[in-house]
Design an enzyme around this catalytic site. Sequence first.
Site, PDB file in Angstrom:
ATOM      1  N   ASP A   1       0.874  -1.162   0.000  1.00  0.00           N
ATOM      2  CA  ASP A   1       0.000   0.000   0.000  1.00  0.00           C
ATOM      3  C   ASP A   1       0.922   1.225   0.000  1.00  0.00           C
ATOM      4  O   ASP A   1       2.102   1.126   0.349  1.00  0.00           O
ATOM      5  CB  ASP A   1      -0.884  -0.027   1.248  1.00  0.00           C
TER       6      ASP A   1
ATOM      7  N   ASP B   1      -0.032   5.091   0.884  1.00  0.00           N
ATOM      8  CA  ASP B   1      -0.196   6.142   1.875  1.00  0.00           C
ATOM      9  C   ASP B   1      -0.067   5.611   3.296  1.00  0.00           C
ATOM     10  O   ASP B   1      -0.742   4.655   3.686  1.00  0.00           O
ATOM     11  CB  ASP B   1      -1.559   6.814   1.717  1.00  0.00           C
TER      12      ASP B   1
ATOM     13  N   ASP C   1      -1.294  -0.198   6.131  1.00  0.00           N
ATOM     14  CA  ASP C   1      -1.591   0.422   7.424  1.00  0.00           C
ATOM     15  C   ASP C   1      -3.064   0.333   7.791  1.00  0.00           C
ATOM     16  O   ASP C   1      -3.432   0.655   8.917  1.00  0.00           O
ATOM     17  CB  ASP C   1      -1.215   1.907   7.376  1.00  0.00           C
TER      18      ASP C   1
END
Length: 277
Positions: A18, A20, A192
Amino acid sequence: MLRDVENHSLPRTAAFFDLDKTVIAKSSTLTFSKSFYQGGLINRRAVLRTAYAQFVFLAGGADHDQMERMRKYLSALCRGWNVQQVKEIVAETLHDLIDPIIYDEAATLIEEHHTAGRDVVIVSTSGAEVVEPIGELLGADRVVATRMVVGDDGCFTGEVEYYAYGPTKAEAIRELAESEGYDLSRCYAYSDSATDLPMLEAVGHPHAVNPDRALRREALAREWPILDFHRPVRLKQRLPAFSVPARPALVAAAAIGAAAATAGLVWYASRRRPASV
């Protein structure tokens, strides 16, 4: 630190990241809001909205309902934007805006996966016009990102054809695994957010990075590794080990078969948090 090197007699493997708050410390779409404003693509009100949205994002991320509202907002916002202008703005400001917020720990992991013979794939909900250049900067081999329909006039129509979010991320990496010959049971994934649980569940080596509360609970329950990335650093300021050239094989994942996007746009998160990724 990753110490195993791929056995080339076995099926290929990859590491899926991922973007961001996993590889970079902020929202990639929000980071370019000032540049889009200076380029005349958005107004001052939208810039102020992104400042609040960045706060919400850094404070704990957005849930599923907020992400859906963001998608609808961005679809309407970018309608009529010239795609070439968006790409030029991103290219002109990429190093100034993105390079300083790349996590040192993430850059090291990317380097170690490449050394071990694995492909590195960035899988992001942000728009392809933003994610692809960032992927190239990081030396990624492939990118999966949201894409929007582009009209005959070279402008976004406002329609989203592929939204790289939640289960669609997992579908995308499964299709990549089929087309590229990856053995997902030996692949790695990093995120996250609990919204990426389907992607993490799709591989044999899932990792939670700076996890939100929901993902932290899942990671603890499933005994997944939890990583803390907290050192943003310019790539040029890192140790000489990160001197490998950017991989020219950067490709927008054709395995998905569809295009779609937010085109590196502004993130809008409303102050009114919906009732409950």
